[in-house]
Design an enzyme around this catalytic site. Sequence first.
Site, PDB file in Angstrom:
ATOM      1  N   LYS A  81      38.974  45.520  33.548  1.00 41.09           N
ATOM      2  CA  LYS A  81      40.055  46.239  34.001  1.00 41.09           C
ATOM      3  C   LYS A  81      38.616  46.389  35.775  1.00 41.09           C
ATOM      4  CE  LYS A  81      43.740  48.509  33.394  1.00 41.09           C
ATOM      5  NZ  LYS A  81      44.874  49.492  33.813  1.00 41.09           N
ATOM      6  N   ARG A  82      37.587  46.918  35.447  1.00 44.12           N
ATOM      7  CA  ARG A  82      36.538  47.276  36.509  1.00 44.12           C
ATOM      8  C   ARG A  82      36.060  45.463  37.093  1.00 44.12           C
ATOM      9  NH1 ARG A  82      32.898  49.845  34.577  1.00 44.12           N
ATOM     10  NH2 ARG A  82      33.613  49.655  32.432  1.00 44.12           N
TER      11      ARG A  82
END
Length: 411
Positions: free
Chosen positions: A302-303
């Site tokens: 996600k990051r």
Amino acid sequence: VCCILYMDYKKLTQKLFPDVKMTQVDLEKKYPRRNLPKDAFVTRVAPSPTGFMHMGAIFSALVSERLAHQTGGVFFLRIEDTDKKREVVGAIDVIVNSLKNYGLTPDEGEVEIGKEIGAYGPYKQSLRGDIYAIYAKKLVEEGKAYPAFDTEEELEKMSNEQRETKIRPGYRGSWAVWRDKSEEEILEALNSGKKFVIRLKATGDFEKKMKCSDMIRGEREFSENDIDTVLLKTDGMPTYHFAHVVDDYLMGTTDVLRADEWLASLTLHLELWEKLGWTAPRYGHFAPIQKIDEGSRRKLSKRKDPEANIVFFEEAGYPQVAVIEYLLNLANSSFEDWRKAHPTTDYKEFPFYIGRMNVSGALFDINKLNDISKNVIGRMNVQEVYEKALAWAEKNDKHLYDRLSKNPKYS
């Protein structure tokens, strides 16, 4: 003696759950067993509204939807929103719209923003608190669960001691200090207003192995569960472990498809099914979509990875069907040959097999997605291309939208 013990448990549960009036019998009348063909799958997608819609969530929804619909079953959406601290405003709308945009609208649950259908609701876990309390009460009455009044400081101290002495972590054995407390000690803690959780009274032996059958990975062996896991938190809301078992039973789920991060919890979940007196559904654990980073594989982050967010593909202009066909290709590599043999057939006619899923995890390949997207667009007529390009430009490129809309015929 058994009668006295039973009465003691009844007295205790009345103190622990003073507002619970319904019983398991009442609930099973409200949520009767589904009347479906013998081989029909009942599957679900059950995301938490904690941020954007991850590509992995669409992948999970696609696999579950295909299994249900190609067998004449039911595919439903359940929102697992019991952790209000992590919930992001608007995230439920993102989930609902994403499923709809990718042709994965469920048969039950929130099918449109603010519109829920189905006879097994509510389909938001935060609205089902009374249901979980009924089954937690049942487990305490039967001596299969108990209240624990440990403070956060006491639990942190326990964790630190286990870490420092290199002992396997967890609320178990001698560390489970509330497991064998007397009724008097529990009532004293209750009367003094101490906060409590409800914990499972685990009966497994970590040194022993149990065989588990996985739809994707076949027969596996895991250590039995010996952790007295929290079932209900201090606010009365359930943990994932407890809630998904109760909900999947009442909603008639036959097959649970989820990421392999939950494999380690499988023996706990099977123990909960057994202690509640129910037959567990089939479980299948798939590896997450991965990518190569500095020479090694890792799951989409996600990051770190913009392509982890499903919005990435919408903003880049990929047709939703292209993304779905790409994910089908990751799920079953035979899809590519099937598509070549059936160039104009709807992808929903492809016979999807859960046993063909990649155990080690498929690699994300943007070039492969580009090829599939090219072919999908190539199957469209000129009017479809124009309408989809116009709709995309309206959201993402105002200048292009103005030029396209001024002269449709020329465009």
